[in-house]
Design a protein around this motif. Structure first.
Motif, PDB file in Angstrom:
ATOM      1  N   ARG A 102       0.830  -1.205   0.000  1.00 51.40           N
ATOM      2  CA  ARG A 102       0.000   0.000   0.000  1.00 51.40           C
ATOM      3  C   ARG A 102       0.868   1.260   0.000  1.00 51.40           C
ATOM      4  O   ARG A 102       0.527   2.256  -0.610  1.00 51.40           O
ATOM      5  N   SER A 103       2.030   1.192   0.663  1.00 47.89           N
ATOM      6  CA  SER A 103       2.927   2.351   0.735  1.00 47.89           C
ATOM      7  C   SER A 103       3.798   2.495  -0.510  1.00 47.89           C
ATOM      8  O   SER A 103       4.549   3.457  -0.625  1.00 47.89           O
ATOM      9  N   GLY A 104       3.718   1.531  -1.426  1.00 48.14           N
ATOM     10  CA  GLY A 104       4.497   1.597  -2.654  1.00 48.14           C
ATOM     11  C   GLY A 104       5.818   0.857  -2.596  1.00 48.14           C
ATOM     12  O   GLY A 104       6.584   0.881  -3.562  1.00 48.14           O
ATOM     13  N   ALA A 105       6.109   0.183  -1.492  1.00 47.34           N
ATOM     14  CA  ALA A 105       7.369  -0.553  -1.344  1.00 47.34           C
ATOM     15  C   ALA A 105       7.305  -1.879  -2.095  1.00 47.34           C
ATOM     16  O   ALA A 105       6.302  -2.594  -2.020  1.00 47.34           O
ATOM     17  N   LEU A 106       8.376  -2.200  -2.813  1.00 45.39           N
ATOM     18  CA  LEU A 106       8.459  -3.521  -3.430  1.00 45.39           C
ATOM     19  C   LEU A 106       8.697  -4.525  -2.305  1.00 45.39           C
ATOM     20  O   LEU A 106       9.697  -4.464  -1.594  1.00 45.39           O
ATOM     21  N   THR A 107       7.740  -5.424  -2.125  1.00 47.53           N
ATOM     22  CA  THR A 107       7.715  -6.337  -0.989  1.00 47.53           C
ATOM     23  C   THR A 107       7.833  -7.769  -1.490  1.00 47.53           C
ATOM     24  O   THR A 107       7.207  -8.138  -2.480  1.00 47.53           O
ATOM     25  N   ARG A 108       8.610  -8.558  -0.784  1.00 52.61           N
ATOM     26  CA  ARG A 108       8.735  -9.980  -1.107  1.00 52.61           C
ATOM     27  C   ARG A 108       8.148 -10.800   0.028  1.00 52.61           C
ATOM     28  O   ARG A 108       8.543 -10.657   1.177  1.00 52.61           O
ATOM     29  N   GLN A 109       7.171 -11.654  -0.305  1.00 57.75           N
ATOM     30  CA  GLN A 109       6.610 -12.574   0.681  1.00 57.75           C
ATOM     31  C   GLN A 109       7.347 -13.895   0.579  1.00 57.75           C
ATOM     32  O   GLN A 109       7.403 -14.509  -0.482  1.00 57.75           O
ATOM     33  N   LEU A 110       7.914 -14.317   1.706  1.00 55.68           N
ATOM     34  CA  LEU A 110       8.590 -15.602   1.831  1.00 55.68           C
ATOM     35  C   LEU A 110       7.635 -16.543   2.555  1.00 55.68           C
ATOM     36  O   LEU A 110       7.168 -16.228   3.646  1.00 55.68           O
ATOM     37  N   THR A 111       7.347 -17.680   1.953  1.00 55.49           N
ATOM     38  CA  THR A 111       6.326 -18.575   2.492  1.00 55.49           C
ATOM     39  C   THR A 111       6.949 -19.888   2.953  1.00 55.49           C
ATOM     40  O   THR A 111       7.729 -20.501   2.230  1.00 55.49           O
ATOM     41  N   PHE A 112       6.549 -20.307   4.169  1.00 52.74           N
ATOM     42  CA  PHE A 112       7.114 -21.490   4.813  1.00 52.74           C
ATOM     43  C   PHE A 112       6.008 -22.433   5.258  1.00 52.74           C
ATOM     44  O   PHE A 112       4.975 -21.993   5.758  1.00 52.74           O
ATOM     45  N   GLU A 113       6.262 -23.720   5.126  1.00 49.81           N
ATOM     46  CA  GLU A 113       5.379 -24.729   5.704  1.00 49.81           C
ATOM     47  C   GLU A 113       5.817 -24.937   7.146  1.00 49.81           C
ATOM     48  O   GLU A 113       7.018 -25.090   7.427  1.00 49.81           O
ATOM     49  N   VAL A 114       4.842 -24.916   8.054  1.00 49.13           N
ATOM     50  CA  VAL A 114       5.155 -25.046   9.477  1.00 49.13           C
ATOM     51  C   VAL A 114       4.203 -26.052  10.126  1.00 49.13           C
ATOM     52  O   VAL A 114       3.150 -26.372   9.572  1.00 49.13           O
ATOM     53  N   THR A 115       4.600 -26.527  11.304  1.00 48.99           N
ATOM     54  CA  THR A 115       3.679 -27.253  12.161  1.00 48.99           C
ATOM     55  C   THR A 115       3.444 -26.375  13.382  1.00 48.99           C
ATOM     56  O   THR A 115       4.292 -25.547  13.740  1.00 48.99           O
ATOM     57  N   VAL A 116       2.281 -26.539  13.992  1.00 48.26           N
ATOM     58  CA  VAL A 116       1.951 -25.770  15.185  1.00 48.26           C
ATOM     59  C   VAL A 116       1.693 -26.732  16.338  1.00 48.26           C
ATOM     60  O   VAL A 116       1.381 -27.906  16.133  1.00 48.26           O
ATOM     61  N   GLU A 117       1.830 -26.210  17.550  1.00 46.98           N
ATOM     62  CA  GLU A 117       1.629 -27.038  18.736  1.00 46.98           C
ATOM     63  C   GLU A 117       0.197 -27.543  18.830  1.00 46.98           C
ATOM     64  O   GLU A 117      -0.058 -28.647  19.293  1.00 46.98           O
ATOM     65  N   ARG A 118      -0.763 -26.737  18.394  1.00 51.58           N
ATOM     66  CA  ARG A 118      -2.188 -27.089  18.386  1.00 51.58           C
ATOM     67  C   ARG A 118      -2.846 -26.242  17.301  1.00 51.58           C
ATOM     68  O   ARG A 118      -2.343 -25.189  16.953  1.00 51.58           O
TER      69      ARG A 118
END
Length: 146
Positions: free
Chosen positions: A97-113
């Motif tokens: 929204r602010s005009g910044a070139l943004t990179r989303q890094l996506t990870f597969e995770v497990t959660v405690e619950r």
């Protein structure tokens, strides 16, 4: 399984590639599953990209390590605690929204619950079947249906 962060060249490689592309901001995202379903959160009507379903995600603060940001943002947005970061699934770039070139890094995770969820920034959540996803971006769809 070994976290991608166990490889000492992983983070420097991500940073180098981002600098080469002119990326100025990072977002980290978590793919959390419960059986065959993936957790999605809906952006509120008064937010940037209203109504879009997305992964639990958030901005990496200056000086913050990616894995620490992933754990913090997941807990802040869902109340869930990451148990393990299993895999790096990929990335995509967008203009914020602010005009910044943004990179989303996506990870597969497990959660405690996987429950209960506590939403702080979104107005709804869904455990969606990967074959029948609600309105997600094409980039998110590609990452979670591989």
């Amino acid at each position: 399984m070994t976290s991608p962060f166990a490889d000492p060249s992983f983070t420097p490689g991500l940073l180098h590639d981002a600098r080469q592309a002119g990326v100025t901001r990072f977002v980290v995202a978590a793919v959390i599953t419960d059986g065959d379903r993936v957790l999605l959160l809906r952006r509120p009507a008064d937010d940037f990209m209203p109504g879009l379903w997305e992964l639990p995600s958030g901005k990496v603060e200056p000086g913050e390590e990616f894995d620490k940001a992933l754990r913090r943002e997941t807990e802040e947005e869902t109340g869930l605690t990451i148990d393990q970061i299993i895999a790096y699934l990929g990335q995509f770039d967008y203009t914020s929204r602010s005009g910044a070139l943004t990179r989303q890094l996506t990870f597969e995770v497990t959660v405690e619950r996987t429950a209960p969820l506590t939403l702080t920034e979104h107005d709804d959540h869904a455990w969606a079947n990967r074959a029948d996803l609600p309105s997600v971006s094409d980039a998110v769809r590609e990452l979670i249906t591989r």
